[in-house]
Design a protein around this motif. Structure first.
Motif, PDB file in Angstrom:
ATOM      1  N   ILE A  87      -1.742  -9.469  14.989  1.00 30.60           N
ATOM      2  CA  ILE A  87      -0.977 -10.337  14.153  1.00 30.60           C
ATOM      3  C   ILE A  87       0.340  -9.516  13.632  1.00 30.60           C
ATOM      4  CG2 ILE A  87      -2.191  -9.751  12.034  1.00 30.60           C
ATOM      5  CD1 ILE A  87      -1.421 -13.282  12.895  1.00 30.60           C
ATOM      6  N   ILE A  88       0.165  -8.146  13.710  1.00 30.96           N
ATOM      7  CA  ILE A  88       1.155  -7.441  13.288  1.00 30.96           C
ATOM      8  C   ILE A  88       2.302  -7.584  14.512  1.00 30.96           C
ATOM      9  CG2 ILE A  88       1.823  -4.934  12.856  1.00 30.96           C
ATOM     10  CD1 ILE A  88      -0.771  -4.394  11.326  1.00 30.96           C
ATOM     11  N   PHE A  89       1.694  -7.285  15.659  1.00 33.61           N
ATOM     12  CA  PHE A  89       2.644  -7.559  16.582  1.00 33.61           C
ATOM     13  C   PHE A  89       3.743  -8.701  16.591  1.00 33.61           C
ATOM     14  CE2 PHE A  89       3.606  -9.039  21.038  1.00 33.61           C
ATOM     15  CZ  PHE A  89       4.326  -8.208  21.424  1.00 33.61           C
ATOM     16  N   THR A  90       2.654  -9.658  16.346  1.00 29.10           N
ATOM     17  CA  THR A  90       3.709 -11.158  16.310  1.00 29.10           C
ATOM     18  C   THR A  90       4.766 -10.961  15.318  1.00 29.10           C
ATOM     19  OG1 THR A  90       1.702 -12.065  17.184  1.00 29.10           O
ATOM     20  CG2 THR A  90       3.463 -13.543  15.971  1.00 29.10           C
ATOM     21  N   ALA A  91       4.543 -10.572  13.976  1.00 32.88           N
ATOM     22  CA  ALA A  91       5.346 -10.444  13.092  1.00 32.88           C
ATOM     23  C   ALA A  91       6.712  -9.454  13.599  1.00 32.88           C
ATOM     24  CB  ALA A  91       4.766  -9.789  11.785  1.00 32.88           C
ATOM     25  N   LEU A  92       6.321  -8.555  14.173  1.00 37.13           N
ATOM     26  CA  LEU A  92       7.551  -7.427  14.696  1.00 37.13           C
ATOM     27  C   LEU A  92       8.211  -8.272  15.529  1.00 37.13           C
ATOM     28  CD1 LEU A  92       5.573  -4.083  15.411  1.00 37.13           C
ATOM     29  CD2 LEU A  92       7.035  -4.579  13.288  1.00 37.13           C
TER      30      LEU A  92
ATOM     31  N   MET B 123       5.599 -12.816   8.102  1.00 41.42           N
ATOM     32  CA  MET B 123       5.409 -11.436   7.478  1.00 41.42           C
ATOM     33  C   MET B 123       4.594 -11.333   6.250  1.00 41.42           C
ATOM     34  SD  MET B 123       8.809  -9.430   8.867  1.00 41.42           S
ATOM     35  CE  MET B 123       8.059  -7.722   8.351  1.00 41.42           C
ATOM     36  N   LEU B 124       5.424 -12.068   5.323  1.00 42.14           N
ATOM     37  CA  LEU B 124       4.603 -12.356   4.087  1.00 42.14           C
ATOM     38  C   LEU B 124       3.374 -12.946   4.012  1.00 42.14           C
ATOM     39  CD1 LEU B 124       5.844 -11.974   1.063  1.00 42.14           C
ATOM     40  CD2 LEU B 124       6.135 -14.369   0.734  1.00 42.14           C
ATOM     41  N   ALA B 125       2.961 -13.787   4.802  1.00 39.30           N
ATOM     42  CA  ALA B 125       1.686 -14.305   4.523  1.00 39.30           C
ATOM     43  C   ALA B 125       0.711 -13.218   5.432  1.00 39.30           C
ATOM     44  CB  ALA B 125       1.647 -15.513   5.593  1.00 39.30           C
ATOM     45  N   MET B 126       1.117 -12.690   6.357  1.00 40.01           N
ATOM     46  CA  MET B 126       0.483 -11.551   7.038  1.00 40.01           C
ATOM     47  C   MET B 126      -0.046 -10.422   6.067  1.00 40.01           C
ATOM     48  SD  MET B 126       1.582  -8.792  10.090  1.00 40.01           S
ATOM     49  CE  MET B 126       2.797  -8.125   9.016  1.00 40.01           C
ATOM     50  N   VAL B 127       1.017  -9.895   5.424  1.00 40.79           N
ATOM     51  CA  VAL B 127       0.834  -8.580   4.502  1.00 40.79           C
ATOM     52  C   VAL B 127      -0.010  -8.919   3.431  1.00 40.79           C
ATOM     53  CG1 VAL B 127       2.841  -8.941   2.952  1.00 40.79           C
ATOM     54  CG2 VAL B 127       2.099  -6.738   3.520  1.00 40.79           C
TER      55      VAL B 127
ATOM     56  N   THR C 266      11.295   1.026  10.816  1.00 39.05           N
ATOM     57  CA  THR C 266      10.815   0.636  12.264  1.00 39.05           C
ATOM     58  C   THR C 266       9.760   1.884  12.472  1.00 39.05           C
ATOM     59  OG1 THR C 266      12.842   2.004  13.162  1.00 39.05           O
ATOM     60  CG2 THR C 266      12.732  -0.794  13.178  1.00 39.05           C
ATOM     61  N   PHE C 267       9.806   2.846  11.851  1.00 43.86           N
ATOM     62  CA  PHE C 267       8.958   3.969  12.093  1.00 43.86           C
ATOM     63  C   PHE C 267       7.509   3.500  11.458  1.00 43.86           C
ATOM     64  CE2 PHE C 267       6.508   7.504  10.338  1.00 43.86           C
ATOM     65  CZ  PHE C 267       6.348   8.259  11.231  1.00 43.86           C
ATOM     66  N   PHE C 268       7.638   2.981  10.236  1.00 43.82           N
ATOM     67  CA  PHE C 268       6.292   2.402   9.832  1.00 43.82           C
ATOM     68  C   PHE C 268       5.990   1.338  10.148  1.00 43.82           C
ATOM     69  CE2 PHE C 268       7.618   5.173   6.234  1.00 43.82           C
ATOM     70  CZ  PHE C 268       6.134   6.024   6.195  1.00 43.82           C
ATOM     71  N   GLY C 269       7.082   0.361  11.047  1.00 43.28           N
ATOM     72  CA  GLY C 269       6.143  -0.626  11.976  1.00 43.28           C
ATOM     73  C   GLY C 269       5.568  -0.266  13.067  1.00 43.28           C
ATOM     74  N   GLY C 270       5.860   1.086  13.405  1.00 48.75           N
ATOM     75  CA  GLY C 270       4.890   1.536  14.612  1.00 48.75           C
ATOM     76  C   GLY C 270       3.750   2.052  13.894  1.00 48.75           C
ATOM     77  N   VAL C 271       3.720   2.557  12.834  1.00 49.37           N
ATOM     78  CA  VAL C 271       2.276   3.066  12.153  1.00 49.37           C
ATOM     79  C   VAL C 271       1.620   1.771  11.850  1.00 49.37           C
ATOM     80  CG1 VAL C 271       1.616   3.923   9.933  1.00 49.37           C
ATOM     81  CG2 VAL C 271       3.626   4.995  11.022  1.00 49.37           C
ATOM     82  N   ALA C 272       2.286   0.515  11.407  1.00 50.39           N
ATOM     83  CA  ALA C 272       1.515  -0.483  11.109  1.00 50.39           C
ATOM     84  C   ALA C 272       0.672  -1.059  12.204  1.00 50.39           C
ATOM     85  CB  ALA C 272       2.147  -1.417  10.437  1.00 50.39           C
ATOM     86  N   LEU C 273       1.570  -1.249  13.517  1.00 47.71           N
ATOM     87  CA  LEU C 273       0.948  -1.478  14.909  1.00 47.71           C
ATOM     88  C   LEU C 273      -0.146  -0.915  15.299  1.00 47.71           C
ATOM     89  CD1 LEU C 273       1.256  -3.528  16.939  1.00 47.71           C
ATOM     90  CD2 LEU C 273       2.990  -2.174  18.085  1.00 47.71           C
ATOM     91  N   ALA C 274      -0.170   0.587  15.341  1.00 46.60           N
ATOM     92  CA  ALA C 274      -1.162   1.147  15.760  1.00 46.60           C
ATOM     93  C   ALA C 274      -2.242   1.225  14.685  1.00 46.60           C
ATOM     94  CB  ALA C 274      -0.698   2.584  15.878  1.00 46.60           C
ATOM     95  N   SER C 275      -2.048   1.207  13.420  1.00 42.44           N
ATOM     96  CA  SER C 275      -3.158   1.324  12.332  1.00 42.44           C
ATOM     97  C   SER C 275      -3.896  -0.043  12.523  1.00 42.44           C
ATOM     98  CB  SER C 275      -2.470   1.394  10.865  1.00 42.44           C
ATOM     99  OG  SER C 275      -1.997   2.569  10.773  1.00 42.44           O
ATOM    100  N   GLY C 276      -3.020  -1.186  12.831  1.00 46.94           N
ATOM    101  CA  GLY C 276      -3.725  -2.349  12.998  1.00 46.94           C
ATOM    102  C   GLY C 276      -4.688  -2.407  14.148  1.00 46.94           C
ATOM    103  N   PHE C 277      -4.238  -1.868  15.401  1.00 45.68           N
ATOM    104  CA  PHE C 277      -5.276  -1.961  16.510  1.00 45.68           C
ATOM    105  C   PHE C 277      -6.458  -0.949  16.389  1.00 45.68           C
ATOM    106  CE2 PHE C 277      -1.795  -4.010  18.915  1.00 45.68           C
ATOM    107  CZ  PHE C 277      -2.532  -5.044  19.506  1.00 45.68           C
ATOM    108  N   LEU C 278      -6.175   0.131  15.528  1.00 44.54           N
ATOM    109  CA  LEU C 278      -7.379   1.007  15.247  1.00 44.54           C
ATOM    110  C   LEU C 278      -8.456   0.325  14.504  1.00 44.54           C
ATOM    111  CD1 LEU C 278      -5.495   4.451  14.129  1.00 44.54           C
ATOM    112  CD2 LEU C 278      -7.498   4.143  15.802  1.00 44.54           C
TER     113      LEU C 278
END
Length: 242
Positions: free
Chosen positions: A136-141, A46-50, A116-128
């Protein structure tokens, strides 16, 4: 709308990981030590991803507002996890002398629901933005969600709630993540802001929740697990992005 369907599908998978973590607690009293390597691997990933993906992409998409939004996301989680519950830390929930009051347990749940709400925001934002960022965000989740489900279920059990309630709390985290995905689906034009906010949230979870817990564990193997998590991101970037 492909990004929405893939985000929802992967959000459901991530929610199952929460439930699995909760089921570990609900099945019987467990020692938390065997999850140490999940926490260490997830923290490094997660640290490397962000730092290598989410923050740079946020600055690229919204150079003027990204710094403030990242800081805001960071302190949103800080507020809900620490200011309200009374110094709640990831990992302390398994000690009976740390969480006894039911209100503390539910406030801690509220803090994790924000996360977790912002985890969902991050996931959808990533695919957008790109398939790479979404995956990569999904893997971190996934790496984080089993310990996360274990965490909230442990809080509920320690507060005197039933194991069914503990499992329900873990399931609530998955529902919150789906809500974050749907929020981005309703406002895809805000992806620049959503990614920056969720980058701040992710930075907090990795640097202020997980890494300190890893530091408490100590030992070369735990340190190596963190390094493997970091290396995975860098290797994947080399393969799929470079």
């Amino acid at each position: 709308m492909f990004y929405l369907w893939i985000s929802l599908l992967l959000g459901l998978v991530a929610g199952l990981a929460n439930l699995f973590g909760g089921a570990i607690v609900s099945a019987r009293p467990w020692s938390r030590s065997f999850l140490a390597y999940f926490i260490a691997l997830g923290s490094g990933f997660m640290l490397a991803m962000v730092l290598t993906d989410m923050i740079p992409e946020s600055f690229h998409l919204a150079p003027a507002s990204a710094p403030a939004l990242i800081v805001l996301g960071y302190f949103i989680v800080h507020f809900f996890e620490h200011s309200i519950p009374g110094h709640f830390h990831f990992g302390e929930e398994t000690h009976a002398d740390k969480v006894l009051n039911t209100s503390v347990a539910y406030t801690a749940l509220g803090g994790l629901l924000i996360h977790t709400f912002f985890g969902g925001v991050a996931l959808a934002s990533g695919f957008l933005i790109s398939s790479w960022l979404g995956w990569i965000i999904f893997t971190a989740l996934i790496l984080h969600n089993i310990p996360e489900g274990f965490t909230i279920s442990s809080i509920m059990v320690t507060a005197g709630k039933s194991r069914g309630a503990a499992l329900g709390a873990a399931g609530a985290l998955g529902v919150s993540r789906i809500a974050g995905i749907l929020a981005m689906a309703l406002a895809p034009r805000w992806v620049n802001y959503g990614l920056a906010l969720s980058a701040g949230v992710t930075l907090y979870v990795a640097a202020s929740d997980l890494i300190p817990e890893v530091n408490k564990m100590g030992g070369a193997r735990i340190t190596i697990a963190v390094g493997i998590g970091v290396a995975l991101v860098l290797i994947l970037r080399f393969i799929f992005v470079a």
